[in-house]
Design a protein around this motif. Structure first.
Motif, short mmCIF file in Angstrom:
data_model
loop_
_atom_site.label_atom_id
_atom_site.label_comp_id
_atom_site.label_asym_id
_atom_site.label_seq_id
_atom_site.Cartn_x
_atom_site.Cartn_y
_atom_site.Cartn_z
N ASP A 287 36.78 1.43 22.19
CA ASP A 287 36.52 0.60 21.00
C ASP A 287 35.14 -0.04 21.03
OD1 ASP A 287 39.01 1.10 19.86
OD2 ASP A 287 39.96 -0.43 21.11
N GLU A 288 34.35 0.23 22.09
CA GLU A 288 33.05 -0.41 22.21
C GLU A 288 31.91 0.61 22.20
OE1 GLU A 288 32.99 -4.23 24.73
OE2 GLU A 288 34.20 -2.82 25.88
N LEU A 289 32.11 1.77 21.62
CA LEU A 289 31.11 2.82 21.69
C LEU A 289 29.75 2.32 21.21
CD1 LEU A 289 30.74 5.83 22.36
CD2 LEU A 289 31.17 6.32 19.95
N CYS A 290 28.76 2.54 22.05
CA CYS A 290 27.41 2.08 21.71
C CYS A 290 26.38 3.07 22.21
CB CYS A 290 27.14 0.69 22.31
SG CYS A 290 27.42 0.57 24.09
N THR A 291 25.11 2.83 21.84
CA THR A 291 24.03 3.76 22.17
C THR A 291 22.72 2.98 22.23
OG1 THR A 291 22.99 5.85 21.53
CG2 THR A 291 23.52 4.32 19.76
N TRP A 292 21.68 3.63 22.72
CA TRP A 292 20.34 3.05 22.69
C TRP A 292 19.54 3.69 21.56
CZ3 TRP A 292 19.42 -1.20 25.25
CH2 TRP A 292 20.11 -1.47 26.43
N ARG A 293 18.82 2.88 20.82
CA ARG A 293 17.85 3.42 19.88
C ARG A 293 16.50 2.76 20.16
NH1 ARG A 293 20.08 1.09 14.07
NH2 ARG A 293 20.09 -1.15 14.60
N LEU A 294 15.43 3.45 19.80
CA LEU A 294 14.08 2.97 20.09
C LEU A 294 13.48 2.34 18.84
CD1 LEU A 294 12.70 5.85 22.34
CD2 LEU A 294 13.72 3.67 23.02
N LEU A 295 13.11 1.08 18.96
CA LEU A 295 12.50 0.37 17.84
C LEU A 295 10.98 0.41 17.96
CD1 LEU A 295 14.67 -2.87 17.56
CD2 LEU A 295 14.90 -0.72 16.30
N PRO A 296 10.27 0.85 16.91
CA PRO A 296 8.80 0.82 16.95
C PRO A 296 8.31 -0.63 17.15
CG PRO A 296 9.59 2.13 15.11
CD PRO A 296 10.79 1.41 15.65
N THR A 297 7.45 -0.81 18.13
CA THR A 297 6.94 -2.15 18.47
C THR A 297 5.45 -2.05 18.79
OG1 THR A 297 9.09 -2.67 19.45
CG2 THR A 297 7.27 -4.14 19.97
N GLU A 298 4.68 -3.00 18.28
CA GLU A 298 3.23 -2.98 18.53
C GLU A 298 2.86 -4.13 19.48
OE1 GLU A 298 -0.72 -3.69 15.90
OE2 GLU A 298 0.64 -2.10 15.20
N ARG A 299 2.05 -3.79 20.47
CA ARG A 299 1.55 -4.80 21.40
C ARG A 299 0.06 -4.58 21.64
NH1 ARG A 299 5.86 -5.62 26.40
NH2 ARG A 299 7.63 -6.38 25.15
N ASP A 300 -0.69 -5.63 21.54
CA ASP A 300 -2.13 -5.55 21.79
C ASP A 300 -2.77 -4.45 20.95
OD1 ASP A 300 -1.87 -7.60 23.68
OD2 ASP A 300 -1.37 -6.15 25.25
N GLY A 301 -2.29 -4.30 19.72
CA GLY A 301 -2.85 -3.30 18.83
C GLY A 301 -2.44 -1.87 19.14
N GLU A 302 -1.48 -1.69 20.02
CA GLU A 302 -1.07 -0.34 20.43
C GLU A 302 0.41 -0.15 20.09
OE1 GLU A 302 -1.65 2.58 24.31
OE2 GLU A 302 -1.60 0.40 24.57
N GLY A 303 0.73 0.99 19.46
CA GLY A 303 2.11 1.27 19.07
C GLY A 303 2.95 1.74 20.25
N GLY A 304 4.22 1.41 20.21
CA GLY A 304 5.13 1.84 21.26
C GLY A 304 6.56 1.60 20.85
N TYR A 305 7.47 1.59 21.84
CA TYR A 305 8.89 1.46 21.54
C TYR A 305 9.58 0.56 22.56
CZ TYR A 305 8.06 5.61 18.70
OH TYR A 305 7.58 6.50 17.78
N LEU A 306 10.59 -0.14 22.06
CA LEU A 306 11.48 -0.91 22.92
C LEU A 306 12.92 -0.45 22.66
CD1 LEU A 306 10.30 -4.64 22.89
CD2 LEU A 306 10.48 -3.10 24.86
N PRO A 307 13.73 -0.35 23.72
CA PRO A 307 15.13 0.05 23.51
C PRO A 307 15.96 -1.10 22.95
CG PRO A 307 14.73 -0.40 25.83
CD PRO A 307 13.40 -0.52 25.14
N GLU A 308 16.85 -0.76 22.02
CA GLU A 308 17.76 -1.75 21.45
C GLU A 308 19.17 -1.17 21.50
OE1 GLU A 308 17.86 -4.30 17.39
OE2 GLU A 308 18.27 -2.17 17.16
N LEU A 309 20.10 -1.98 21.99
CA LEU A 309 21.48 -1.54 22.04
C LEU A 309 22.07 -1.57 20.63
CD1 LEU A 309 23.57 -0.64 24.16
CD2 LEU A 309 24.44 -2.98 24.15
#
Length: 477
Positions: A287-309
């Protein structure tokens, strides 16, 4: 290979210095092990008998005093031999001989060895009474068994394993089950279950359901051969506590035939989720099925990703891009991501899995187990790119079809949509009726079945025309 009826099993053969177990000693042991999954392992060893081998025996077996002089004694081998034999049906030709020798050898080292024993001489006589000879040589000739080296322990044990496989192919499952039950002194059929049902069980693909006194099944399983698989539960009921408990509770048996193995796998997963049988451990609902998705995130003017449950209930499974892993709980998801990150020297603090002051090295970096995204030694973009790469093996596939499809198996169609199993139909009207019910709950086990099966199918699934009135839902767990 046919499904096994009596697992786990060991096929055993010994070579000895003579014929008397209380006086003579073992010179070689050969064991063929068959585990609960049907996997086969072979093991053998020469044994120093700590006495001379008579010339006649040396000529018969080819095992000389010189060959066993540096071999381990039985006492040195006893723990390993006991581990391989423990809890398994002991199968040997003229089993009283081999079993008696082993009991005496174990007794000498202070072990009271006991096992359930099946003699293949007696089994051959019972199943093939029309033949007068049942020696190992007779079985080899009659069943055309492969014998690389007669009178060597592992070779003879291997012949017994071949003989067992021949029996499974040539002898009806019920007859073989009954013969083994009689020869081992075990009653194989549950006392509270009508034995007449045995005559009705088909050798077809399908799913079977064991019931007790209640209306909810005790256990649900799938089979490529229903009759043989059902019997396999009761062949082990005196050796495995789980099977014994199940056999004592069964009062009723039902089964549903399917057009093939794929249908059996899908129906088994569906029914287990619906009924939650107490004797099933695999395929139960999470009943708790979950996954990771990657959220676009910018740091110091550079694009990247952070994982979000992300939780399954918030996603459009099958059509959701860039999600990674199917986890039964938040704990499992966090544990897996941490293991992946540590193996790839990603920064746990940067990923939000650990707390560390901004710009300060994380604990793993101080141990040279982090590439340094926490202190700028690795750029944000580079760290994010590596994260996407290592997560790629966990990516949940997007449904490769525009909508629902039907997959042919035997004389029926399995109707599927977005990795969900809608049901099995045999007519166009039945297909449309399944579509009208809408898309069921997303299930990770069904996803795994379909992801593996659809990619290897020789025939492409056929798209199904969805009526305009049908609006598929996307429930998730």
């Amino acid at each position: 290979m046919p499904e096994k009826l009596f697992e786990p099993m060991v096929f055993v053969d010994l070579e000895t210095t003579g014929a008397t177990g209380t006086v003579d000693r073992i010179t070689e042991i050969g064991i063929v092990e068959v585990n609960e999954e049907g996997e086969v392992r072979e093991w053998s060893s020469l044994v120093n008998p700590q006495t001379s081998i008579p010339p006649f025996i040396q000529n018969l077996t080819g095992i000389s005093d010189a060959m066993v002089a540096q071999a381990p004694t039985f006492e040195e081998l006893s723990e390993e031999v006991l581990l391989r034999l423990h809890g398994r049906l002991f199968v040997a030709h003229n089993a009283r001989f081999d079993y008696g020798f082993l009991k005496n050898e174990f007794k000498r080292v202070g072990v009271d060895f006991k096992a359930t024993v099946l003699c293949t001489v007696k089994l051959s006589r019972k199943l093939f009474p029309q033949f007068s000879k049942h020696s190992l040589d007779a079985l080899i000739e009659r069943h055309q068994l492969h014998m690389p080296a007669r009178h060597r322990a592992l070779a003879d044990a291997s012949v017994l394993w071949q003989f067992w496989q021949i029996l499974q192919q040539q002898v009806p499952a019920s007859q073989l089950q009954e013969a083994v039950g009689i020869l081992t002194g075990h009653s194989s059929w549950p006392t509270h279950l009508d034995r007449a049902v045995l005559d009705e069980l088909p050798e077809r693909h399908g799913v079977y359901l064991f019931y007790g006194d209640a209306a909810v099944p005790l256990y649900i399983g799938k089979a490529n051969k229903l009759r043989q698989r059902v019997l396999s539960h009761f062949g082990a009921d005196h050796r495995l506590a789980k099977e014994m408990s199940l056999a004592q509770q069964i009062r009723r048996l039902e089964w549903i035939e399917t057009p093939g193995e794929m249908g059996a796998l899908l129906l088994e997963a569906q029914l287990i989720k619906r009924w939650q049988p107490i004797h099933n451990r695999r395929l139960r609902r999470s009943d708790e099925l979950c996954t990771w998705r990657l959220l676009p995130t910018e740091r110091d003017g550079e694009g990247g990703y952070l994982p979000e449950l992300a939780w399954a209930r918030d996603l459009d499974w099958g059509r959701q891009d860039a999600v990674y892993g199917l986890f039964g709980s938040q704990r499992d998801a966090l544990k897996t991501l941490r293991e992946i990150a540590e193996e790839s020297q990603l920064c746990l603090a940067t990923l939000g899995l650990e707390k560390a002051p901004a710009g300060r090295p994380c604990f793993a970096y101080q141990l040279h187990r982090c590439s340094g995204a926490c202190v700028g030694a690795e750029s944000w973009g580079r760290h994010s790119a590596r994260l996407r790469t290592v997560l790629s093996d966990w990516q949940v596939r997007v449904w490769p079809y525009g909508g629902p499809v039907q997959v042919r198996e035997g004389d029926a169609w399995h109707v599927l949509d977005a990795w969900c199993y809608l049901g099995t139909a045999r007519t166009a009207d039945e297909v449309q009726a399944l579509l009208q019910q809408g898309r069921p709950t997303f299930d990770k086990d069904t996803y795994k079945i379909l992801a593996g099966r659809l990619s290897s199918m020789a025939v492409e699934p056929v798209p199904v025309l969805v009526p305009t009135a049908v609006k598929p839902t996307a429930e998730t767990t």
